[in-house]
Write an enzyme that holds these catalytic residues in place. Structure first.
Site, PDB file in Angstrom:
ATOM      1  CG  ASP A 216      -2.264   0.701   0.904  1.00 44.47           C
ATOM      2  OD1 ASP A 216      -2.171   1.902   0.612  1.00 44.47           O
ATOM      3  OD2 ASP A 216      -3.362   0.109   0.973  1.00 44.47           O
ATOM      4  CG  HIS A 239      -0.763   1.529  -3.445  1.00 48.06           C
ATOM      5  ND1 HIS A 239      -2.020   1.187  -3.011  1.00 48.06           N
ATOM      6  CD2 HIS A 239      -0.315   0.451  -4.132  1.00 48.06           C
ATOM      7  CE1 HIS A 239      -2.319  -0.049  -3.423  1.00 48.06           C
ATOM      8  NE2 HIS A 239      -1.293  -0.513  -4.091  1.00 48.06           N
TER       9      HIS A 239
END
Ligand code: NAG
Length: 391
Positions: A216, A239
């Site tokens: 993430d 991310h």
């Protein structure tokens, strides 16, 4: 002469003894290496001893694998010592059965501490079982954050490695003056919600010289973050570095004075992102500097997304109340994995103001990259490629 030597030996011994007296090795409090015996109580007992010391004190974790099976809270509430070092040569290992900690909010918490330094060590969250559960079926527990600092000040974390967290690796929440440096985070690019470092409700947090590889956000910046400095960070897989998601709540503290400089993104989903829900909110983002970033095959190198609304639920007027202003992108270069390298999708109700693009050079493989803007006002300086689309 002999007397002088004796005196020096005496001084030396005194120094050694006082150092030893204020060092509390977890193995002297019942912790056992080998990774099989729960050492939670031993860690807590060593902490309590260090915290009760009148002078600077050290909790020492020797090399070896120490199983810590319980959610463990190191509280500073009754501490006398205002300088406690957690020196870790070994590893703290979570239970391999994710159900043991899966419903605990956090595995290791430092709460209401002042002047705590964590130096070295490995935290192994053993999250793979939980990720597999989440990937294959519903009804899995949410998972535990590996390391959380809450309501604390003057915190230093240096040279710490966090691997395979169930949920976020490191959270800094409600803190004042925290420095994280030389942090390594490592988890699969497919692991869900395993943010590297999450900061919220905190002032004066610095993140330096860190390598973050996870499933993430490498770094996520939540509501109420101010005076945040991020420098020399390598991110990927992951991310990217994200301010947000913000504006899920109506009453929400803003984010201001954030500097992100000298960062490299490799194969990440986003580079530099600001994200908010398309919901009414009085939150804001202002005074942000993104400087000297290298993008290597990044899907969304520069992105503002104010239209976040999963499943189109709970976004009555489809517009974010979060006000974004004074955001500068300076010397951002490299390659975009998609055609749109600059995507500024601001709120129709609250357009972004004073967005500055200066010396931006992003390519899309062999083709020119594009930019896309909605409700974004600002200006450009120097060479900006793809050419900007600001109002
Ligand atoms: C902004 O934050 C930095 C630390 O990141 C701090 O040194 C500086 O004083 C802050 N500026 C303002 C205006 O508060």
């Amino acid at each position: 002469m002999a007397l002088q030597v004796l005196f020096i030996i005496f001084l030396y011994n005194t120094a050694l003894c006082s150092a030893a007296r204020d060092t509390y090795s977890v193995v002297n409090f019942g912790a056992t290496p080998g990774g099989k015996t729960d050492s939670s109580e031993g860690f807590l007992a060593a902490w309590t001893a260090a915290c009760g010391s009148d002078s600077p004190s050290t909790v020492y974790v020797p090399s070896g694998r120490f199983l810590v099976s319980s959610p463990t809270v190191f509280s500073g509430k009754d501490c006398k010592s205002t300088a406690i070092t957690f020196r870790i040569d070994g590893s703290l290992v979570a239970p391999s059965d994710y159900r043991v900690l899966g419903n605990a909010d956090t595995w290791l918490t430092f709460e209401s501490v002042t002047g705590v330094t964590i130096s070295g060590g490995v935290l192994d969250g053993q999250g793979a079982g939980l990720w597999a559960c989440k990937a294959s079926r519903g009804g899995c527990p949410g998972g535990a954050v590996t390391l959380r600092f809450t309501n604390s000040k003057n915190v230093v974390v240096s040279g710490l490695t966090s691997v395979n967290s169930q949920l976020y690796h490191i959270v800094v929440d409600g803190c004042n003056n925290a420095q994280l440096q030389g942090i390594k985070v490592s988890a699969s690019g497919q692991s869900p919600n395993t943010d590297g470092i999450h900061v919220q409700g905190s002032t004066g947090v610095t993140i330096l010289s860190s390598q973050l590889a996870t499933g993430d956000d490498c770094i996520s910046i939540g509501a109420g973050s101010a005076n945040l400095w991020i420098e020399n960070v390598a991110c990927g897989p992951g991310h990217g570095i994200s301010i947000g998601s913000l504006g899920k709540q109506f009453n929400e503290a803003g984010v201001h004075n954030v500097t992100v400089k000298t960062v490299t993104f490799t194969g990440t989903e986003n580079g530099l992102r600001i994200k908010s829900w398309a919901r009414p909110s009085n939150g804001y983002v202002r005074n942000v500097l993104f400087q000297h970033a290298t993008m290597i095959d990044v899907q969304n190198p520069i992105i503002i997304n104010q239209n976040y609304c999963p499943d189109n639920k709970g976004c009555p007027d489809k517009a974010s109340g979060v006000r974004i202003s004074d955001v500068t992108y300076q010397d951002i270069h490299g390659s975009s994995a998609t055609e749109v390298a600059v995507n500024l999708d601001c709120s129709p109700k609250n357009p972004c103001t004073n967005i500055v693009l200066e010396d931006v050079n992003l390519n899309h493989r062999r083709w020119p990259a594009r930019s896309s803007c909605a409700h974004a006002d600002g200006s450009t300086y120097g060479v900006v490629q793809p050419s900007d689309c600001l109002n």
